[in-house]
Write a protein that holds these residues in place. Structure first.
Motif, PDB file in Angstrom:
ATOM      1  N   LYS A   1      -8.588  77.881   7.487  1.00 24.97           N
ATOM      2  CA  LYS A   1      -7.940  76.370   8.306  1.00 24.97           C
ATOM      3  C   LYS A   1      -6.858  76.021   7.539  1.00 24.97           C
ATOM      4  CE  LYS A   1     -13.094  75.017   8.521  1.00 24.97           C
ATOM      5  NZ  LYS A   1     -14.270  74.271   8.323  1.00 24.97           N
ATOM      6  N   GLU A   2      -6.541  75.566   7.859  1.00 22.63           N
ATOM      7  CA  GLU A   2      -5.051  74.948   7.262  1.00 22.63           C
ATOM      8  C   GLU A   2      -3.914  73.521   8.730  1.00 22.63           C
ATOM      9  OE1 GLU A   2      -1.172  77.933   9.305  1.00 22.63           O
ATOM     10  OE2 GLU A   2      -2.467  78.190   7.920  1.00 22.63           O
ATOM     11  N   LEU A   3      -2.769  72.819   7.978  1.00 25.65           N
ATOM     12  CA  LEU A   3      -3.011  72.111   8.719  1.00 25.65           C
ATOM     13  C   LEU A   3      -1.429  72.458  10.020  1.00 25.65           C
ATOM     14  CD1 LEU A   3      -2.248  68.208   6.911  1.00 25.65           C
ATOM     15  CD2 LEU A   3      -3.564  68.783   8.684  1.00 25.65           C
ATOM     16  N   LYS A   4      -1.614  72.510  10.502  1.00 19.84           N
ATOM     17  CA  LYS A   4      -0.020  73.046  12.259  1.00 19.84           C
ATOM     18  C   LYS A   4       0.990  71.679  11.804  1.00 19.84           C
ATOM     19  CE  LYS A   4       1.269  73.811  16.285  1.00 19.84           C
ATOM     20  NZ  LYS A   4       2.533  74.811  15.653  1.00 19.84           N
ATOM     21  N   THR A   5       2.320  71.678  10.659  1.00 18.12           N
ATOM     22  CA  THR A   5       3.300  70.998  11.032  1.00 18.12           C
ATOM     23  C   THR A   5       3.391  70.745  12.176  1.00 18.12           C
ATOM     24  OG1 THR A   5       2.877  70.940   8.148  1.00 18.12           O
ATOM     25  CG2 THR A   5       5.451  69.832   9.604  1.00 18.12           C
TER      26      THR A   5
ATOM     27  N   ALA B   1      -6.508  67.137  17.521  1.00 18.37           N
ATOM     28  CA  ALA B   1      -5.120  65.639  17.950  1.00 18.37           C
ATOM     29  C   ALA B   1      -4.026  66.211  17.088  1.00 18.37           C
ATOM     30  CB  ALA B   1      -5.600  64.656  18.609  1.00 18.37           C
ATOM     31  N   PRO B   2      -2.854  65.739  16.928  1.00 18.18           N
ATOM     32  CA  PRO B   2      -1.596  65.071  15.857  1.00 18.18           C
ATOM     33  C   PRO B   2      -2.264  64.601  15.913  1.00 18.18           C
ATOM     34  CG  PRO B   2      -0.678  66.019  17.774  1.00 18.18           C
ATOM     35  CD  PRO B   2      -2.216  65.823  18.448  1.00 18.18           C
ATOM     36  N   SER B   3      -2.086  63.822  14.084  1.00 20.62           N
ATOM     37  CA  SER B   3      -2.312  63.051  12.734  1.00 20.62           C
ATOM     38  C   SER B   3      -1.867  62.963  12.088  1.00 20.62           C
ATOM     39  CB  SER B   3      -3.702  63.176  11.678  1.00 20.62           C
ATOM     40  OG  SER B   3      -4.032  62.164  11.777  1.00 20.62           O
ATOM     41  N   ILE B   4      -1.248  61.942  11.550  1.00 17.18           N
ATOM     42  CA  ILE B   4      -0.213  61.289  10.580  1.00 17.18           C
ATOM     43  C   ILE B   4      -0.979  61.319   8.875  1.00 17.18           C
ATOM     44  CG2 ILE B   4       1.444  59.407   9.822  1.00 17.18           C
ATOM     45  CD1 ILE B   4       0.439  58.346  12.604  1.00 17.18           C
ATOM     46  N   PHE B   5       0.058  61.679   8.343  1.00 16.80           N
ATOM     47  CA  PHE B   5      -0.504  61.842   6.718  1.00 16.80           C
ATOM     48  C   PHE B   5       0.689  61.538   5.524  1.00 16.80           C
ATOM     49  CE2 PHE B   5      -2.989  65.347   9.004  1.00 16.80           C
ATOM     50  CZ  PHE B   5      -4.272  65.444   8.388  1.00 16.80           C
ATOM     51  N   ASP B   6       0.065  60.738   4.616  1.00 18.36           N
ATOM     52  CA  ASP B   6       0.789  60.994   3.930  1.00 18.36           C
ATOM     53  C   ASP B   6       1.641  61.519   3.333  1.00 18.36           C
ATOM     54  OD1 ASP B   6       0.474  57.517   3.514  1.00 18.36           O
ATOM     55  OD2 ASP B   6      -1.038  57.220   2.537  1.00 18.36           O
ATOM     56  N   LEU B   7       2.976  61.385   3.136  1.00 22.17           N
ATOM     57  CA  LEU B   7       3.568  62.605   2.633  1.00 22.17           C
ATOM     58  C   LEU B   7       3.787  62.315   1.041  1.00 22.17           C
ATOM     59  CD1 LEU B   7       5.434  65.526   3.142  1.00 22.17           C
ATOM     60  CD2 LEU B   7       6.819  64.179   3.258  1.00 22.17           C
ATOM     61  N   VAL B   8       3.054  63.056   0.279  1.00 29.05           N
ATOM     62  CA  VAL B   8       3.551  62.886  -1.035  1.00 29.05           C
ATOM     63  C   VAL B   8       3.655  64.598  -1.936  1.00 29.05           C
ATOM     64  CG1 VAL B   8       1.853  63.320  -3.892  1.00 29.05           C
ATOM     65  CG2 VAL B   8       1.285  61.311  -1.241  1.00 29.05           C
ATOM     66  N   PRO B   9       4.721  65.201  -2.118  1.00 32.05           N
ATOM     67  CA  PRO B   9       5.942  65.657  -2.536  1.00 32.05           C
ATOM     68  C   PRO B   9       4.924  66.242  -3.649  1.00 32.05           C
ATOM     69  CG  PRO B   9       7.478  64.627  -2.102  1.00 32.05           C
ATOM     70  CD  PRO B   9       6.004  63.805  -2.114  1.00 32.05           C
TER      71      PRO B   9
ATOM     72  N   ARG C   1      -0.801  69.604  -2.262  1.00 31.22           N
ATOM     73  CA  ARG C   1      -1.022  69.947  -1.079  1.00 31.22           C
ATOM     74  C   ARG C   1      -1.913  69.661   0.145  1.00 31.22           C
ATOM     75  NH1 ARG C   1      -1.075  75.711  -2.941  1.00 31.22           N
ATOM     76  NH2 ARG C   1      -0.857  75.993  -5.154  1.00 31.22           N
ATOM     77  N   ASP C   2      -1.429  70.254   1.066  1.00 24.50           N
ATOM     78  CA  ASP C   2      -2.314  69.884   2.321  1.00 24.50           C
ATOM     79  C   ASP C   2      -3.247  69.457   3.025  1.00 24.50           C
ATOM     80  OD1 ASP C   2       0.339  70.481   3.479  1.00 24.50           O
ATOM     81  OD2 ASP C   2      -0.776  71.166   5.203  1.00 24.50           O
ATOM     82  N   ARG C   3      -4.314  69.691   1.916  1.00 21.78           N
ATOM     83  CA  ARG C   3      -5.730  69.194   1.403  1.00 21.78           C
ATOM     84  C   ARG C   3      -6.176  68.406   0.916  1.00 21.78           C
ATOM     85  NH1 ARG C   3      -7.026  74.748  -1.061  1.00 21.78           N
ATOM     86  NH2 ARG C   3      -7.068  73.709  -3.498  1.00 21.78           N
ATOM     87  N   PHE C   4      -5.452  67.887   0.502  1.00 17.18           N
ATOM     88  CA  PHE C   4      -5.314  66.476  -0.646  1.00 17.18           C
ATOM     89  C   PHE C   4      -4.187  65.344   0.313  1.00 17.18           C
ATOM     90  CE2 PHE C   4      -6.192  69.934  -3.308  1.00 17.18           C
ATOM     91  CZ  PHE C   4      -7.563  69.429  -3.660  1.00 17.18           C
ATOM     92  N   LEU C   5      -4.045  65.533   1.304  1.00 18.04           N
ATOM     93  CA  LEU C   5      -2.778  64.182   1.934  1.00 18.04           C
ATOM     94  C   LEU C   5      -3.802  63.192   2.010  1.00 18.04           C
ATOM     95  CD1 LEU C   5      -0.132  66.512   3.206  1.00 18.04           C
ATOM     96  CD2 LEU C   5      -0.209  65.282   1.576  1.00 18.04           C
TER      97      LEU C   5
END
Length: 99
Positions: free
Chosen positions: A31-35, A68-76, A79-83
């Motif tokens: 499982k992962e996020l497709k950016t 469906a696409p979603s929006i996540f807060d980007l925190v440099p 990891r994706d699973r914690f966004l």
């Protein structure tokens, strides 16, 4: 390692990216996020709309799923699973494109 600035994917924009537009993808094992994009606030509506079109055009195997696409807060450095998902923004843009 020192963090570096992440810029909006829109050519010529140059602003710092605040959001990640992505879909949750799985092949049944992984499982992962497709950016689709990293973007600033002003470019978010267009890049989210582009992501919806791109997601709908994706071909999947029987084992794959793509939400469906979603929006996540980007925190440099996070990891994706914690966004943090921003369903409020995704809902707003979905409603705008369906009317």
């Amino acid at each position: 390692m020192k963090p570096y600035p992440i810029h909006c994917y829109t050519p010529e924009c140059g602003l710092i990216a605040l959001y990640k537009v992505a879909s949750r993808w799985s092949d049944g094992l992984t499982k992962e996020l497709k950016t689709y994009s990293l973007c600033c606030e002003s470019c978010l509506p267009k890049l989210f709309s582009d992501a919806v079109r791109r997601q709908q055009a994706c071909r999947l195997t029987e084992e794959e799923s793509l939400e469906a696409p979603s929006i996540f807060d980007l925190v440099p450095g996070t990891r994706d699973r914690f966004l943090n998902p921003r369903e409020d923004l995704a809902r707003k843009f979905r409603e705008a494109t369906s009317t």
